[in-house]
Enzyme design. Structure first.
Site, PDB file in Angstrom:
ATOM      1  N   LEU A  29     -11.749  81.066 -33.040  1.00  0.00           N
ATOM      2  CA  LEU A  29     -10.826  81.440 -34.113  1.00  0.00           C
ATOM      3  C   LEU A  29     -10.217  80.221 -34.811  1.00  0.00           C
ATOM      4  O   LEU A  29      -9.864  79.235 -34.158  1.00  0.00           O
ATOM      5  CB  LEU A  29      -9.708  82.315 -33.537  1.00  0.00           C
ATOM      6  CG  LEU A  29     -10.204  83.563 -32.799  1.00  0.00           C
ATOM      7  CD1 LEU A  29      -9.025  84.350 -32.239  1.00  0.00           C
ATOM      8  CD2 LEU A  29     -11.060  84.456 -33.701  1.00  0.00           C
ATOM      9  N   HIS A  33      -8.961  83.298 -39.451  1.00  0.00           N
ATOM     10  CA  HIS A  33      -8.862  84.499 -38.601  1.00  0.00           C
ATOM     11  C   HIS A  33      -7.392  84.850 -38.343  1.00  0.00           C
ATOM     12  O   HIS A  33      -7.014  86.022 -38.367  1.00  0.00           O
ATOM     13  CB  HIS A  33      -9.519  84.242 -37.241  1.00  0.00           C
ATOM     14  CG  HIS A  33     -11.001  84.023 -37.277  1.00  0.00           C
ATOM     15  ND1 HIS A  33     -11.574  82.809 -36.976  1.00  0.00           N
ATOM     16  CD2 HIS A  33     -12.028  84.870 -37.551  1.00  0.00           C
ATOM     17  CE1 HIS A  33     -12.891  82.912 -37.055  1.00  0.00           C
ATOM     18  NE2 HIS A  33     -13.199  84.142 -37.422  1.00  0.00           N
ATOM     19  N   ARG A 188     -18.564  77.736 -38.035  1.00  0.00           N
ATOM     20  CA  ARG A 188     -19.723  76.839 -38.020  1.00  0.00           C
ATOM     21  C   ARG A 188     -19.394  75.450 -38.556  1.00  0.00           C
ATOM     22  O   ARG A 188     -20.202  74.531 -38.411  1.00  0.00           O
ATOM     23  CB  ARG A 188     -20.890  77.466 -38.801  1.00  0.00           C
ATOM     24  CG  ARG A 188     -21.483  78.666 -38.053  1.00  0.00           C
ATOM     25  CD  ARG A 188     -22.781  79.154 -38.661  1.00  0.00           C
ATOM     26  NE  ARG A 188     -23.463  80.094 -37.806  1.00  0.00           N
ATOM     27  CZ  ARG A 188     -23.441  81.423 -37.948  1.00  0.00           C
ATOM     28  NH1 ARG A 188     -22.753  81.974 -38.922  1.00  0.00           N
ATOM     29  NH2 ARG A 188     -24.097  82.200 -37.106  1.00  0.00           N
TER      30      ARG A 188
END
Ligand code: PAF
Length: 282
Positions: A29, A33, A188
């Site tokens: 997270l 998020h 990512r």
């Protein structure tokens, strides 16, 4: 904060709650998020966040095995954000048997852009999201599910699925959170080397430039768009990227735009081993 490792446990924790607000995630997270969780809080009588790295939405050559799993740090962030229930099902609980029944997105939406470059991605996403929504909301009077707009096409696929299956759930899309230089926050991004991280903002800059070109060419968009898109891709290629697509589409269905359509610019490109996506509405 309660933790549910199975659908049964989740349903026990949510017994007596009538309107959960739900944020599905794959963990690792970041601030984007957490913003979704904070927005979820006032939207329901309990805030539920799922953490599940969904094998079904990864192609065999993709990063399912190496996808960052950061359970302790995720839980600490969720606790601080006021999450009530973390739903982190075991794979064997969410998929106790081979998932032979799957949700197929409308090919007109699901087989283009991300769906073209990641075939079966939206089958995997739609199937798991349907299952997560059923896990959280079955028997509830109403609810809200919250998704980031960074995955713009994913949000559209999910909205269409929820609408066409008449799920009693409001789907809410939230603007992308960005780093100071404008890079869209993504789990990512952690794959990027220091040099790649500095370079990464170029995807967003190329999309903005393409967007400006599209606005300038608004009167003859169809004529000019292919060249503008090709130029944007060539620019990134010259910098060492491998772009999958940089394109301007109409917002309503992500098809080629006609004059006066509301537009969105979308792009996906690989920098080294990391595939980044981004978009913005113009
Ligand atoms: O956007 C994601 O993190 C995932 O695609 C989702 C919606 C949690 C489904 O696995």
């Amino acid at each position: 904060m309660l933790i549910a490792r199975s659908i049964d446990e989740l349903r026990q924790h949510l017994a007596g709650r009538q309107s959960p607000a739900f944020v599905p995630t794959m963990g690792n997270l970041h601030a984007g998020h957490i913003k979704l969780v904070q927005l979820a809080k006032p939207k329901g009588d309990s805030t539920v966040v799922s953490i599940f790295v969904n094998r079904l939405q990864f192609l065999p050559h993709e990063d399912f095995d190496s996808y960052p799993r950061t359970w302790e740090a995720d839980c600490a962030k969720l606790e601080a954000a006021g999450c009530d229930v973390v739903f982190a099902p075991r794979e064997t609980d969410l998929y106790p048997e081979a998932q032979t029944v799957k949700v197929h997105a409308d090919p007109a939406l699901g087989d283009i852009l991300e769906g073209e470059f990641r075939p079966s991605f939206f089958i995997g996403v739609s199937t798991v999201v349907m299952k997560l929504l059923n896990s959280v909301f079955a028997g509830k009077a109403q609810g809200v599910a919250i998704f980031g707009k960074k995955d713009y096409q994913q949000l559209m696929v999910i909205r269409q699925m929820v609408r066409q299956f008449a799920l009693p759930i409001e789907v809410m899309g939230v603007d992308t959170c960005r780093a100071e230089d404008g890079l869209a926050l993504s789990s990512r991004n952690g794959y990027l080397s220091e040099t790649e991280r500095t370079e990464a903002v170029q995807l967003q800059l190329a999309l903005r430039e393409l967007g400006r070109g599209a606005v300038a060419a608004a009167d003859a968009l169809n004529t000019h768009l292919p060249a503008l898109e090709a130029q944007a891709m060539a620019g990134l290629r010259q910098r060492g990227w491998q772009p999958d697509y940089l394109t301007v589409r109409r917002r309503q269905d992500l098809q080629a735009p006609q004059a006066k359509d509301a537009l969105v610019v979308l792009g996906a490109a690989r920098l080294g081993n990391t595939r980044l996506i981004d978009n913005f509405e113009i």
